[in-house]
Design a protein around this motif. Sequence first.
Motif, PDB file in Angstrom:
ATOM      1  N   MET A   1     -53.311  -3.163  -7.437  1.00 37.68           N
ATOM      2  CA  MET A   1     -53.815  -2.632  -6.169  1.00 37.68           C
ATOM      3  C   MET A   1     -53.716  -3.722  -5.106  1.00 37.68           C
ATOM      4  SD  MET A   1     -57.036  -0.436  -5.336  1.00 37.68           S
ATOM      5  CE  MET A   1     -57.618  -0.220  -3.716  1.00 37.68           C
ATOM      6  N   PRO A   2     -53.301  -3.356  -3.906  1.00 36.02           N
ATOM      7  CA  PRO A   2     -53.170  -4.361  -2.847  1.00 36.02           C
ATOM      8  C   PRO A   2     -54.534  -4.920  -2.434  1.00 36.02           C
ATOM      9  CG  PRO A   2     -52.378  -2.188  -2.093  1.00 36.02           C
ATOM     10  CD  PRO A   2     -52.894  -2.039  -3.480  1.00 36.02           C
ATOM     11  N   SER A   3     -54.502  -6.123  -1.884  1.00 32.56           N
ATOM     12  CA  SER A   3     -55.733  -6.710  -1.361  1.00 32.56           C
ATOM     13  C   SER A   3     -56.256  -5.848  -0.219  1.00 32.56           C
ATOM     14  CB  SER A   3     -55.461  -8.127  -0.850  1.00 32.56           C
ATOM     15  OG  SER A   3     -54.676  -8.067   0.335  1.00 32.56           O
ATOM     16  N   ASP A   4     -57.508  -6.067   0.155  1.00 34.48           N
ATOM     17  CA  ASP A   4     -58.094  -5.287   1.251  1.00 34.48           C
ATOM     18  C   ASP A   4     -57.298  -5.458   2.549  1.00 34.48           C
ATOM     19  OD1 ASP A   4     -60.044  -4.321  -0.416  1.00 34.48           O
ATOM     20  OD2 ASP A   4     -61.600  -5.707   0.276  1.00 34.48           O
ATOM     21  N   ASP A   5     -56.854  -6.679   2.820  1.00 37.64           N
ATOM     22  CA  ASP A   5     -56.086  -6.920   4.047  1.00 37.64           C
ATOM     23  C   ASP A   5     -54.739  -6.199   4.002  1.00 37.64           C
ATOM     24  OD1 ASP A   5     -58.058  -8.461   5.206  1.00 37.64           O
ATOM     25  OD2 ASP A   5     -57.183 -10.369   4.524  1.00 37.64           O
ATOM     26  N   ARG A   6     -54.073  -6.241   2.861  1.00 39.41           N
ATOM     27  CA  ARG A   6     -52.792  -5.533   2.725  1.00 39.41           C
ATOM     28  C   ARG A   6     -53.012  -4.030   2.843  1.00 39.41           C
ATOM     29  NH1 ARG A   6     -48.345  -8.729   0.206  1.00 39.41           N
ATOM     30  NH2 ARG A   6     -47.483  -6.822  -0.630  1.00 39.41           N
ATOM     31  N   ARG A   7     -54.075  -3.530   2.238  1.00 34.53           N
ATOM     32  CA  ARG A   7     -54.387  -2.095   2.303  1.00 34.53           C
ATOM     33  C   ARG A   7     -54.628  -1.679   3.754  1.00 34.53           C
ATOM     34  NH1 ARG A   7     -52.801   1.935   0.279  1.00 34.53           N
ATOM     35  NH2 ARG A   7     -53.044   1.010  -1.760  1.00 34.53           N
ATOM     36  N   ARG A   8     -55.384  -2.470   4.490  1.00 34.86           N
ATOM     37  CA  ARG A   8     -55.636  -2.155   5.904  1.00 34.86           C
ATOM     38  C   ARG A   8     -54.329  -2.170   6.707  1.00 34.86           C
ATOM     39  NH1 ARG A   8     -60.453  -4.799   4.854  1.00 34.86           N
ATOM     40  NH2 ARG A   8     -59.695  -6.836   5.487  1.00 34.86           N
ATOM     41  N   PHE A   9     -53.499  -3.170   6.434  1.00 30.41           N
ATOM     42  CA  PHE A   9     -52.207  -3.239   7.111  1.00 30.41           C
ATOM     43  C   PHE A   9     -51.402  -1.977   6.828  1.00 30.41           C
ATOM     44  CE2 PHE A   9     -47.643  -3.962   6.809  1.00 30.41           C
ATOM     45  CZ  PHE A   9     -47.355  -4.443   8.070  1.00 30.41           C
ATOM     46  N   LEU A  10     -51.297  -1.601   5.542  1.00 28.58           N
ATOM     47  CA  LEU A  10     -50.517  -0.427   5.165  1.00 28.58           C
ATOM     48  C   LEU A  10     -51.101   0.848   5.763  1.00 28.58           C
ATOM     49  CD1 LEU A  10     -49.634  -1.257   1.451  1.00 28.58           C
ATOM     50  CD2 LEU A  10     -48.102  -1.302   3.434  1.00 28.58           C
ATOM     51  N   ASP A  11     -52.432   0.962   5.774  1.00 25.51           N
ATOM     52  CA  ASP A  11     -53.065   2.142   6.371  1.00 25.51           C
ATOM     53  C   ASP A  11     -52.728   2.245   7.858  1.00 25.51           C
ATOM     54  OD1 ASP A  11     -54.168   2.819   3.938  1.00 25.51           O
ATOM     55  OD2 ASP A  11     -56.179   2.074   4.418  1.00 25.51           O
ATOM     56  N   GLU A  12     -52.802   1.123   8.552  1.00 29.91           N
ATOM     57  CA  GLU A  12     -52.483   1.133   9.988  1.00 29.91           C
ATOM     58  C   GLU A  12     -50.998   1.417  10.212  1.00 29.91           C
ATOM     59  OE1 GLU A  12     -53.060  -1.626  13.971  1.00 29.91           O
ATOM     60  OE2 GLU A  12     -54.108  -2.170  12.122  1.00 29.91           O
ATOM     61  N   PHE A  13     -50.144   0.853   9.365  1.00 28.44           N
ATOM     62  CA  PHE A  13     -48.703   1.086   9.447  1.00 28.44           C
ATOM     63  C   PHE A  13     -48.395   2.577   9.274  1.00 28.44           C
ATOM     64  CE2 PHE A  13     -44.298   0.497   7.730  1.00 28.44           C
ATOM     65  CZ  PHE A  13     -43.779  -0.223   8.793  1.00 28.44           C
ATOM     66  N   VAL A  14     -49.041   3.194   8.276  1.00 32.59           N
ATOM     67  CA  VAL A  14     -48.861   4.634   8.025  1.00 32.59           C
ATOM     68  C   VAL A  14     -49.279   5.437   9.252  1.00 32.59           C
ATOM     69  CG1 VAL A  14     -49.751   6.584   6.677  1.00 32.59           C
ATOM     70  CG2 VAL A  14     -49.025   4.488   5.516  1.00 32.59           C
ATOM     71  N   THR A  15     -50.414   5.092   9.824  1.00 29.32           N
ATOM     72  CA  THR A  15     -50.916   5.805  11.001  1.00 29.32           C
ATOM     73  C   THR A  15     -49.946   5.688  12.167  1.00 29.32           C
ATOM     74  OG1 THR A  15     -53.208   5.473  10.308  1.00 29.32           O
ATOM     75  CG2 THR A  15     -52.838   5.961  12.640  1.00 29.32           C
ATOM     76  N   LEU A  16     -49.436   4.491  12.404  1.00 28.50           N
ATOM     77  CA  LEU A  16     -48.516   4.286  13.525  1.00 28.50           C
ATOM     78  C   LEU A  16     -47.186   5.007  13.310  1.00 28.50           C
ATOM     79  CD1 LEU A  16     -49.278   0.538  14.231  1.00 28.50           C
ATOM     80  CD2 LEU A  16     -49.845   2.488  15.705  1.00 28.50           C
ATOM     81  N   LEU A  17     -46.673   4.982  12.091  1.00 28.28           N
ATOM     82  CA  LEU A  17     -45.388   5.638  11.841  1.00 28.28           C
ATOM     83  C   LEU A  17     -45.505   7.155  11.758  1.00 28.28           C
ATOM     84  CD1 LEU A  17     -43.487   3.174   9.503  1.00 28.28           C
ATOM     85  CD2 LEU A  17     -43.246   3.537  11.955  1.00 28.28           C
ATOM     86  N   ALA A  18     -46.708   7.665  11.595  1.00 26.61           N
ATOM     87  CA  ALA A  18     -46.908   9.126  11.640  1.00 26.61           C
ATOM     88  C   ALA A  18     -46.483   9.653  13.009  1.00 26.61           C
ATOM     89  CB  ALA A  18     -48.360   9.480  11.348  1.00 26.61           C
ATOM     90  N   GLY A  19     -46.675   8.856  14.054  1.00 26.83           N
ATOM     91  CA  GLY A  19     -46.237   9.235  15.396  1.00 26.83           C
ATOM     92  C   GLY A  19     -44.725   9.323  15.523  1.00 26.83           C
ATOM     93  N   TRP A  20     -44.009   8.748  14.568  1.00 26.29           N
ATOM     94  CA  TRP A  20     -42.545   8.822  14.532  1.00 26.29           C
ATOM     95  C   TRP A  20     -42.099   9.843  13.486  1.00 26.29           C
ATOM     96  CZ3 TRP A  20     -38.976   5.589  17.207  1.00 26.29           C
ATOM     97  CH2 TRP A  20     -39.582   4.685  18.085  1.00 26.29           C
ATOM     98  N   ASN A  21     -43.040  10.664  13.029  1.00 31.10           N
ATOM     99  CA  ASN A  21     -42.785  11.718  12.042  1.00 31.10           C
ATOM    100  C   ASN A  21     -42.357  11.189  10.673  1.00 31.10           C
ATOM    101  OD1 ASN A  21     -43.417  13.803  13.851  1.00 31.10           O
ATOM    102  ND2 ASN A  21     -41.376  13.678  14.729  1.00 31.10           N
ATOM    103  N   MET A  22     -42.816   9.992  10.315  1.00 33.38           N
ATOM    104  CA  MET A  22     -42.528   9.476   8.987  1.00 33.38           C
ATOM    105  C   MET A  22     -43.650   9.897   8.053  1.00 33.38           C
ATOM    106  SD  MET A  22     -41.761   5.621   7.566  1.00 33.38           S
ATOM    107  CE  MET A  22     -40.197   5.448   8.418  1.00 33.38           C
ATOM    108  N   PRO A  23     -43.320  10.517   6.923  1.00 31.60           N
ATOM    109  CA  PRO A  23     -44.343  10.909   5.954  1.00 31.60           C
ATOM    110  C   PRO A  23     -45.139   9.694   5.466  1.00 31.60           C
ATOM    111  CG  PRO A  23     -42.242  11.939   5.427  1.00 31.60           C
ATOM    112  CD  PRO A  23     -41.979  10.946   6.522  1.00 31.60           C
ATOM    113  N   ALA A  24     -46.380   9.922   5.101  1.00 28.51           N
ATOM    114  CA  ALA A  24     -47.283   8.832   4.714  1.00 28.51           C
ATOM    115  C   ALA A  24     -46.741   8.022   3.539  1.00 28.51           C
ATOM    116  CB  ALA A  24     -48.669   9.391   4.394  1.00 28.51           C
TER     117      ALA A  24
END
Length: 151
Positions: A1-24
Motif C-alpha cells: 500500500m502506498p504511503s499516506d503522502d503517495r496516496r494523497r498525491f494519487l488521489d489528487e492526480f485522479v481528481t485533476l485528470l477526471a477533468g480530462w475525462n481520464m478514468p480513475a
Amino acid sequence: MPSDDRRRFLDEFVTLLAGWNMPANAAQVYGFLLLQSEPASLDEMAKELEISKSNACKAAKLLETAGHIRRVGERGSKRVLYVAREDFGTPFLLRTASLGALNRLMETRGAKLADPEAVRRIEELASFYGTMQSAMEQIITADTERADKTI
C-alpha cells in the motif's frame, strides 16, 4: 500500500485528470508509473494501488493507446512491464491535429454559414484554434527534443 503522502498525491492526480475525462483507474496507474524509477508489472500496479489485475490491465491499455505509457520487455521473460513515457507531448498530438481541423472548419465553412453578426466571433474562434495549434506544436516539438536527449 502506498504511503499516506503517495496516496494523497494519487488521489489528487485522479481528481485533476477526471477533468480530462481520464478514468480513475487509468489516472491511478499513470500517477503510480510517474512516481516509479523502474518499470512495473500489472501485478505490482494492482497490488500497490489495491485494484484488480484486470482493471490494471484495462488502465494500462488505455494509457498505452493514448501515449502516456509504453511497454518494455524484460530479458528472458514474457512478462510485460510498463513505464511512463518521457515524451509528454505524445498524448496531445491528436488534440493538436483536432485544433487544426477546427480552425479549418471555422475558416472555410463556419464563417460562410454564420449569421452576419456572428461572423466576427467565428473568425476569432478560428484564429484562436490556429494559435493554440501552433503553440502546442512548438511545445510538443521542444518536449520531444528534450525527451530524445534523455533516452
